[in-house]
Write a protein that holds these residues in place. Structure first.
Motif, PDB file in Angstrom:
ATOM      1  N   GLY A   7       2.967  -4.935   0.701  1.00 21.02           N
ATOM      2  CA  GLY A   7       1.880  -4.688   1.643  1.00 21.02           C
ATOM      3  C   GLY A   7       1.492  -3.217   1.674  1.00 21.02           C
ATOM      4  N   GLY A   8       1.938  -2.471   0.682  1.00 19.47           N
ATOM      5  CA  GLY A   8       1.709  -1.033   0.630  1.00 19.47           C
ATOM      6  C   GLY A   8       0.274  -0.622   0.356  1.00 19.47           C
ATOM      7  N   ALA A   9      -0.562  -1.545  -0.090  1.00 17.71           N
ATOM      8  CA  ALA A   9      -1.957  -1.211  -0.355  1.00 17.71           C
ATOM      9  C   ALA A   9      -2.841  -1.431   0.870  1.00 17.71           C
ATOM     10  CB  ALA A   9      -2.490  -2.044  -1.525  1.00 17.71           C
ATOM     11  N   GLY A  10      -2.233  -1.903   1.943  1.00 13.45           N
ATOM     12  CA  GLY A  10      -2.991  -2.144   3.165  1.00 13.45           C
ATOM     13  C   GLY A  10      -3.175  -0.883   3.993  1.00 13.45           C
ATOM     14  N   PHE A  11      -3.792  -1.041   5.151  1.00 15.30           N
ATOM     15  CA  PHE A  11      -4.118   0.088   6.014  1.00 15.30           C
ATOM     16  C   PHE A  11      -2.879   0.892   6.403  1.00 15.30           C
ATOM     17  CE2 PHE A  11      -4.778   1.803  10.326  1.00 15.30           C
ATOM     18  CZ  PHE A  11      -5.810   2.688  10.044  1.00 15.30           C
TER      19      PHE A  11
END
Length: 104
Positions: A7-11
């Motif tokens: 989920g590191g590409a999320g906000f």
């Protein structure tokens, strides 16, 4: 340390990845679509890879060799269901179980 940020590409993920890099960590960020993580490539110790975190083979490969796994996957809305929708179940119940199993 080698850190896997699911989920590191999320906000929130982008902020946390930046802080991990600033602290000297090597960070790996899986994403469904590579272009969603391209902004993270400005960090010298970040690797963005296209992967399906809901596939056990991919998840086991991603976790292998990592010192830390951070799960930032989350959804706010899901299709209706009891006690909650299937998308919510997949992201907030099944995925954390599978991540924990892959870390054993």
């Amino acid at each position: 340390m080698r850190v896997l940020v699911i989920g590191g590409a999320g906000f929130l993920g982008r902020q946390i990845v930046g802080r991990l890099v600033a602290q000297g960590h090597v960070v790996h960020v899986p994403t469904r679509q590579y272009q969603h993580g391209r902004a993270l490539l400005v960090h010298p110790t970040v690797t963005v890879m296209q992967a399906n975190i809901h596939d056990d083979v991919d998840l086991n490969r991603l976790v292998a060799g990592c010192d830390v796994v951070i799960n930032l996957v989350g959804i706010l809305h899901s299709r209706p269901g009891q006690p909650f929708g299937p998308d919510f179940e997949r992201a907030h119940v099944q995925l954390p179980k599978r991540i924990a199993q892959a870390c054993l």
